[in-house]
Write an enzyme that holds these catalytic residues in place. Structure first.
Site, short mmCIF file in Angstrom:
data_model
loop_
_atom_site.label_atom_id
_atom_site.label_comp_id
_atom_site.label_asym_id
_atom_site.label_seq_id
_atom_site.Cartn_x
_atom_site.Cartn_y
_atom_site.Cartn_z
N GLY A 152 39.31 38.85 33.98
CA GLY A 152 40.52 38.10 34.34
C GLY A 152 40.18 37.13 35.46
O GLY A 152 39.02 36.74 35.64
N ARG A 153 41.19 36.80 36.23
CA ARG A 153 41.00 35.79 37.28
C ARG A 153 40.01 36.25 38.34
O ARG A 153 39.15 35.49 38.79
CB ARG A 153 42.34 35.44 37.91
CG ARG A 153 43.25 34.71 36.96
CD ARG A 153 44.69 34.75 37.41
NE ARG A 153 45.26 36.09 37.24
CZ ARG A 153 46.52 36.34 36.93
NH1 ARG A 153 47.36 35.36 36.78
NH2 ARG A 153 46.96 37.57 36.79
N ILE A 154 40.09 37.53 38.74
CA ILE A 154 39.17 38.02 39.78
C ILE A 154 37.78 38.19 39.20
O ILE A 154 36.78 37.84 39.83
CB ILE A 154 39.69 39.32 40.42
CG1 ILE A 154 41.05 39.09 41.07
CG2 ILE A 154 38.69 39.87 41.44
CD1 ILE A 154 41.76 40.35 41.53
N SER A 175 39.66 41.09 25.28
CA SER A 175 39.39 40.01 24.34
C SER A 175 38.45 39.01 25.00
O SER A 175 38.40 38.93 26.24
CB SER A 175 40.70 39.33 23.94
OG SER A 175 41.43 39.02 25.10
N ALA A 234 38.81 47.76 41.35
CA ALA A 234 39.98 47.59 40.47
C ALA A 234 41.09 48.59 40.86
O ALA A 234 41.98 48.24 41.65
CB ALA A 234 39.56 47.75 39.02
N ARG A 235 41.03 49.79 40.32
CA ARG A 235 42.01 50.82 40.62
C ARG A 235 41.37 52.19 40.49
O ARG A 235 40.51 52.39 39.63
CB ARG A 235 43.18 50.78 39.62
CG ARG A 235 44.31 49.85 39.98
CD ARG A 235 45.12 50.37 41.17
NE ARG A 235 46.19 49.44 41.51
CZ ARG A 235 46.04 48.34 42.25
NH1 ARG A 235 44.87 48.02 42.76
NH2 ARG A 235 47.08 47.58 42.53
N GLU A 264 44.19 58.21 45.73
CA GLU A 264 44.08 57.68 47.10
C GLU A 264 45.46 57.68 47.78
O GLU A 264 46.47 57.58 47.08
CB GLU A 264 43.49 56.27 47.09
CG GLU A 264 44.36 55.23 46.41
CD GLU A 264 43.72 53.84 46.40
OE1 GLU A 264 42.64 53.69 45.83
OE2 GLU A 264 44.34 52.92 46.94
N HIS A 282 40.41 50.67 50.26
CA HIS A 282 41.25 49.73 49.49
C HIS A 282 41.55 48.46 50.31
O HIS A 282 42.71 48.17 50.63
CB HIS A 282 42.56 50.42 49.06
CG HIS A 282 43.22 49.76 47.89
ND1 HIS A 282 43.92 50.45 46.92
CD2 HIS A 282 43.29 48.46 47.52
CE1 HIS A 282 44.39 49.61 46.02
NE2 HIS A 282 44.02 48.39 46.36
N ILE A 283 40.47 47.75 50.64
CA ILE A 283 40.61 46.58 51.51
C ILE A 283 40.07 45.30 50.87
O ILE A 283 39.82 44.31 51.57
CB ILE A 283 39.90 46.79 52.88
CG1 ILE A 283 38.41 47.13 52.69
CG2 ILE A 283 40.62 47.85 53.70
CD1 ILE A 283 37.60 47.07 53.99
#
Ligand code: GLV
Length: 329
Positions: A152-154, A175, A234-235, A264, A282-283
């Protein structure tokens, strides 16, 4: 005046902006427990959250609530089926964090590959007595193969930076991206399995969904090179953290960089016992400029969605635009 809840501490000047339009209930303490969040939402027209879970029960208890603005690009904390059923708008803060987050992905990947955190801890512990030819040997970045999962964008911002390091870029995504983007990034589409086998450095930049749960588990780690690194910006939940601990301990992969964790801010305590993982809280988007941009964009979304300000009725980042203009149900 309409009433809003700001569920987290944020920049005070953003609160001042919101106060020009709304009666603001600003929660500045510890993260609100679910029942307390539900209670505070009950009389509100809108809310600003940052990762706080919002689901059917909270929406049902807040009959006036029309929008919840998340100060994050990821919105897996929202139950979007419940938002759609209740005609509540969700918004997020994409784009403004792309470059800072991509920078951080590189920082974490390089720290893992070149054992920066591990060697720094060793130095601070007073263990450096002499230089040795084989001290903290790591894996090269320059000239290696970058594997991006989630283009994606990141992911694209991350891949764009690979040029200066003369890296080959392979990616996997739900995709394929447009051919002109592949050409610009010099990125080759690969199956997940092919990517895991070929990449020297795997970086995860995909959204968390049920389908993406444990995208990287024991089977996937077993396919990676023993010299490879894995970076998760990501997550939590995209990686099986317990399986990762095992892979790091047995040197099935060389190292990892983690900014996000299952459950977390608690994390698997075994992660703290393996030296070849760099752990940050998470920074990835945490620069002053980017966090300010995210907070202001979250405020813009809330103001516009509640019919105020210069973009009244046209919030910049609706997640479910189909509910705009519909009555609450
Ligand atoms: C941070 O994790 C975000 O989703 O913006």
């Amino acid at each position: 005046m309409q009433k809003i809840l700001v569920a987290r501490p944020i920049f005070p000047d953003v609160i001042e902006r919101l106060k020009q339009y709304f009666d603001v209930d600003w929660h500045q303490g510890e993260v609100l427990p679910a029942d307390e969040l539900t209670r505070r939402l009950a009389d509100k027209d809108g809310a600003l959250t940052a990762g706080d879970p919002v689901g059917a029960a909270a929406l049902a208890a807040a009959p006036r609530l029309r929008v919840v603005s998340n100060m994050a690009v990821g919105y897996n904390n929202f139950d979007m089926a419940a938002f759609n059923a209740a005609n509540v708008l969700g918004t997020n803060t994409p784009d403004v964090l792309n470059e800072s987050t991509a920078d951080f992905g590189w920082a974490l990947m390089m720290a893992a590959a070149r054992r920066i955190a591990e060697s720094e801890h060793w130095l601070r512990a007073g263990k450096w007595q002499k230089w040795t030819y084989d001290g903290f040997l790591g894996s090269d970045i320059y000239g290696s193969t970058l594997g991006v999962i989630g283009m994606g964008r990141i992911g694209q911002a991350l891949a764009r930076r690979a040029k200066g390091f003369n890296m080959q870029v392979i990616y996997h995504n739900r995709s394929r991206v447009a051919p002109e983007i592949e050409a610009e990034l010099n990125a080759e589409y690969a199956s997940k399995q092919d990517l895991l086998r070929r990449a020297d450095h795997v970086v995860l930049v995909l959204p968390y969904t049920k389908e993406n749960h444990h995208t990287i588990g024991a089977a996937e780690l077993a396919q990676m090179k023993p010299t490879a690194t894995l970076t998760n910006i990501a997550r939590g939940g995209i990686v099986d953290d317990a399986a990762l601990v095992e892979a790091l301990r047995t040197k099935q992969i060389a190292a990892a960089g983690l900014d996000v964790y299952e459950g977390e801010p608690r994390l698997n305590p075994d992660l703290l016992t393996v030296p070849n993982v760099v752990l940050t809280p998470h920074i990835a988007s945490a620069t002053e400029a980017t966090r300010r941009a995210m907070a202001n964009l979250a405020a813009d979304n809330l103001i516009a969605a509640l019919g105020e300000g210069p973009r009244a009725g046209r919030p910049p980042n609706p997640i479910n635009p189909e509910v705009i203009g519909k009555a609450r149900s």
